[in-house]
Design an enzyme around this catalytic site. Sequence first.
Site, PDB file in Angstrom:
ATOM      1  N   ARG A  69      -2.121   2.495  -0.300  1.00 39.15           N
ATOM      2  CA  ARG A  69      -3.137   1.781  -1.086  1.00 39.15           C
ATOM      3  C   ARG A  69      -2.829   0.288  -1.030  1.00 39.15           C
ATOM      4  O   ARG A  69      -1.687  -0.124  -0.868  1.00 39.15           O
ATOM      5  CB  ARG A  69      -3.128   2.248  -2.528  1.00 39.15           C
ATOM      6  CG  ARG A  69      -3.694   3.659  -2.718  1.00 39.15           C
ATOM      7  CD  ARG A  69      -3.794   4.050  -4.181  1.00 39.15           C
ATOM      8  NE  ARG A  69      -2.499   4.319  -4.755  1.00 39.15           N
ATOM      9  CZ  ARG A  69      -1.806   3.490  -5.526  1.00 39.15           C
ATOM     10  NH1 ARG A  69      -2.307   2.309  -5.833  1.00 39.15           N
ATOM     11  NH2 ARG A  69      -0.627   3.828  -6.010  1.00 39.15           N
ATOM     12  N   TYR A 197      -6.797   4.784   5.308  1.00 38.73           N
ATOM     13  CA  TYR A 197      -5.756   5.487   4.558  1.00 38.73           C
ATOM     14  C   TYR A 197      -6.369   6.185   3.332  1.00 38.73           C
ATOM     15  O   TYR A 197      -7.158   5.589   2.592  1.00 38.73           O
ATOM     16  CB  TYR A 197      -4.645   4.515   4.107  1.00 38.73           C
ATOM     17  CG  TYR A 197      -3.748   5.181   3.094  1.00 38.73           C
ATOM     18  CD1 TYR A 197      -2.813   6.141   3.494  1.00 38.73           C
ATOM     19  CD2 TYR A 197      -3.914   4.947   1.731  1.00 38.73           C
ATOM     20  CE1 TYR A 197      -2.062   6.826   2.566  1.00 38.73           C
ATOM     21  CE2 TYR A 197      -3.153   5.625   0.792  1.00 38.73           C
ATOM     22  CZ  TYR A 197      -2.227   6.562   1.213  1.00 38.73           C
ATOM     23  OH  TYR A 197      -1.495   7.247   0.288  1.00 38.73           O
ATOM     24  N   LYS A 206      -8.912   8.099  -6.390  1.00 39.08           N
ATOM     25  CA  LYS A 206      -8.550   6.997  -7.295  1.00 39.08           C
ATOM     26  C   LYS A 206      -9.777   6.152  -7.654  1.00 39.08           C
ATOM     27  O   LYS A 206      -9.923   5.719  -8.792  1.00 39.08           O
ATOM     28  CB  LYS A 206      -7.487   6.113  -6.646  1.00 39.08           C
ATOM     29  CG  LYS A 206      -6.243   6.851  -6.203  1.00 39.08           C
ATOM     30  CD  LYS A 206      -5.506   7.457  -7.355  1.00 39.08           C
ATOM     31  CE  LYS A 206      -4.139   7.991  -6.914  1.00 39.08           C
ATOM     32  NZ  LYS A 206      -3.425   8.630  -8.016  1.00 39.08           N
ATOM     33  N   HIS A 226      -4.406   9.382 -15.180  1.00 36.98           N
ATOM     34  CA  HIS A 226      -3.558   9.640 -14.013  1.00 36.98           C
ATOM     35  C   HIS A 226      -2.495  10.657 -14.440  1.00 36.98           C
ATOM     36  O   HIS A 226      -1.330  10.313 -14.618  1.00 36.98           O
ATOM     37  CB  HIS A 226      -2.925   8.310 -13.582  1.00 36.98           C
ATOM     38  CG  HIS A 226      -2.213   8.340 -12.270  1.00 36.98           C
ATOM     39  ND1 HIS A 226      -1.270   7.398 -11.917  1.00 36.98           N
ATOM     40  CD2 HIS A 226      -2.309   9.184 -11.207  1.00 36.98           C
ATOM     41  CE1 HIS A 226      -0.808   7.663 -10.708  1.00 36.98           C
ATOM     42  NE2 HIS A 226      -1.419   8.734 -10.250  1.00 36.98           N
ATOM     43  N   SER A 248       3.479   6.392  -9.905  1.00 32.43           N
ATOM     44  CA  SER A 248       3.603   6.984  -8.576  1.00 32.43           C
ATOM     45  C   SER A 248       5.089   7.069  -8.210  1.00 32.43           C
ATOM     46  O   SER A 248       5.868   6.195  -8.580  1.00 32.43           O
ATOM     47  CB  SER A 248       2.867   6.122  -7.549  1.00 32.43           C
ATOM     48  OG  SER A 248       1.529   5.935  -7.953  1.00 32.43           O
ATOM     49  N   CYS A 250       7.356   9.307  -9.188  1.00 33.40           N
ATOM     50  CA  CYS A 250       8.279   9.830 -10.214  1.00 33.40           C
ATOM     51  C   CYS A 250       8.216  11.353 -10.287  1.00 33.40           C
ATOM     52  O   CYS A 250       8.705  11.953 -11.238  1.00 33.40           O
ATOM     53  CB  CYS A 250       7.955   9.253 -11.579  1.00 33.40           C
ATOM     54  SG  CYS A 250       8.378   7.527 -11.750  1.00 33.40           S
ATOM     55  N   ASP A 275      -2.601  15.264 -10.272  1.00 31.17           N
ATOM     56  CA  ASP A 275      -2.773  13.801 -10.188  1.00 31.17           C
ATOM     57  C   ASP A 275      -3.763  13.226 -11.207  1.00 31.17           C
ATOM     58  O   ASP A 275      -3.554  12.125 -11.683  1.00 31.17           O
ATOM     59  CB  ASP A 275      -3.243  13.439  -8.768  1.00 31.17           C
ATOM     60  CG  ASP A 275      -3.077  11.957  -8.450  1.00 31.17           C
ATOM     61  OD1 ASP A 275      -2.046  11.374  -8.841  1.00 31.17           O
ATOM     62  OD2 ASP A 275      -3.977  11.375  -7.815  1.00 31.17           O
ATOM     63  N   ARG A 367       1.519  11.945   4.135  1.00 29.57           N
ATOM     64  CA  ARG A 367       0.831  12.794   3.156  1.00 29.57           C
ATOM     65  C   ARG A 367       0.425  14.147   3.718  1.00 29.57           C
ATOM     66  O   ARG A 367       0.196  14.295   4.925  1.00 29.57           O
ATOM     67  CB  ARG A 367      -0.458  12.082   2.697  1.00 29.57           C
ATOM     68  CG  ARG A 367      -0.219  10.758   1.987  1.00 29.57           C
ATOM     69  CD  ARG A 367       0.152  10.983   0.550  1.00 29.57           C
ATOM     70  NE  ARG A 367       0.496   9.764  -0.140  1.00 29.57           N
ATOM     71  CZ  ARG A 367       0.320   9.584  -1.463  1.00 29.57           C
ATOM     72  NH1 ARG A 367      -0.192  10.537  -2.202  1.00 29.57           N
ATOM     73  NH2 ARG A 367       0.700   8.463  -2.038  1.00 29.57           N
TER      74      ARG A 367
HETATM   75  C1  OXD Z   1      -0.665   7.611  -6.135  1.00 29.15           C
HETATM   76  C2  OXD Z   1      -1.241   8.764  -5.437  1.00 29.15           C
HETATM   77  O1  OXD Z   1      -0.307   6.614  -5.476  1.00 29.15           O
HETATM   78  O2  OXD Z   1      -1.514   9.771  -6.099  1.00 29.15           O
HETATM   79  O3  OXD Z   1      -0.560   7.656  -7.358  1.00 29.15           O
HETATM   80  O4  OXD Z   1      -1.460   8.686  -4.218  1.00 29.15           O
HETATM   81 MN    MN Z   2      -1.416   9.420  -8.187  1.00 31.34          MN
END
Ligand code: OXD
Ligand code: MN
Length: 582
Positions: A69, A197, A206, A226, A248, A250, A275, A367
């Site tokens: 991102r 991406y 998101k 989130h 993100s 964690c 998520d 990913r």
């Molecule tokens: C993030 C994701 O960056 O879920 O939080 O990709």
């Molecule tokens: Mn996320």
Amino acid sequence: MYKNKAVTQWVEEMAKLTKPDKIVWLDGSDEERIRLTQEAVSTGEIKYLNQEKYPGCLFHRTAKNDVARVEHLTFICSRNKEDAGPTNNWMAPEEAYEKAGRIFDGSMRGRTMYVIPYIMGPMGSPFSKVGIELTDSIYVVLNMRIMTTMGKAAMEQLGDSGSFVKGLHSKADLNPERRYIMHFPEDNTIWSVGSGYGGNVLLGKKCFSLRIASNMARHEGWLAEHMLILGVENPQGKVSYVAAAFPSACGKTNLAMLVPPPALKGYKTWTVGDDIAWMRIGEDGRLWAMNPETGFFGVVPGTSSKTNPNALIAASKNTIYTNVLEGPDGTIWWEGLDQEPPAYGIDWKGDPWTPDSGTVGAHPNSRFTAPASQCPSISPEWRNPEGVPITALIFGGRRAKVAPLVYQSFDWQHGVFVGATIASETTAADTGEVGVVRRDPMAMLPFCGYHMGDYWRHWLEMGKRIPCPPKIFHVNWFRTNKQGKFLWPGFGENLRVLNWIISRCEGESEAVKTPIGYIPTVDALNLEGLDLPAGTIESLLSVDREVWKEELNGQLPFLEKIGDKLPKEIMDEHNAVLNRLN
Ligand code: OXD
Ligand code: MN
């Protein structure tokens, strides 16, 4: 192909701008998936993996400069700058449409525009919402098929309504100088250009489900967060659901798919989402959460049979792998996988690689896009149109010294303060320095589509409106000893902490009151079968007053940055903790 006037008009308008050779309206059928996959394979955009080892799996490599991102290129384009707030980049809508419009102009020449109608949330649920994404990328189409309910079903859900989120995406020339992720909350519109991406281009995720939906939620009186959603079933068969927000990296996906340790006999865990949670007040006065997605877009490196066996199984078929190491004979590999690396391969950059190369084979943000239905722990309730009732909300972060393993806030308002001040320390996987504290309120810093102060106000108001609100907790799996070693084993053992949280909500377990909140008594956590060295649990649960005073001090610059819209209640809670510490 579809008869919705508002949709047809908008598609025509966007086609006039981007000038594709062809427009293809997608229906979501299997025949369509096979045809598009074959087309993308024929151009090299996508490869089949070894179909014996990874049935239905595909491989894709993004451009080298397009692997994550891009927060500095992400804009909230509200009419008033004030509405985007101090934590978002802002651009005036006219300027943003003009600037991105110049890049979109003719960007689909020689390409096909795919029209993807999609639903976020279960089909037929009054809480679901419809979006339409226009894209020139088959990779996006194939990912959106996994992450959302798309095609005919979405157009049926929309009917002749004009109420849908308009998403326009073009790879254009993948030039980072001509890359923008623009959100127009007042127009329910997203324009994403110049990237391929996932987080930038799977617009349902998101962009819609957090940035645009947080705006909708604020006006409609619900929460777009989130958060993972997880059910814990006790040996008596009672299932309690928690929703948890961590920044993100964690371990949200790991916690969402937690496997109970053998010592906790009779417990089961149920994944609802990893998520995003959309949460509303139910008729029974509780908070109900729904996962708007149908797939997982998870970070691959570090995923193994030890860290997350359920993710490995979920991603063992019908999955798209992006930017992992490509091994011989259509195999793949990544750092942290159980198996040894292949003797040679092609790395995420497309360069030859061997284990001696001295570089990683898979990008740290590579990913998997896997269907949620394939997860062994998927909850029977995950598509329930009403969602699931939430017992506890959990915030967390990666903190080496400050936060204890778990604590409970005193009430909703204190809990909102806890969420508003969560932070995480950077790891070696992040770029830059290790151990730098990054404030990430409610883990929404990159995803809240409006002013952070208004967002906290909305949280505070929600608390007044929920007749039976969930209790709010904070967890930290990452506390270390003097040698920098983790004190808590984490992973499946985190269920012990969840069990304390759930029994606290039922008024059944013991806690001590400290200046920062309620902390379990040493006996209240079930540690049976866990061989922790003497003194470990005491260290994990300790609250160091001096460290906490420093922590409160460290919160101030961030709270000040919020400016006039900082709710007084947040400052009151900050001062109350300080007073208790003194
Ligand atoms: C993030 C994701 O960056 O879920 O939080 O990709
Ligand atoms: Mn996320």
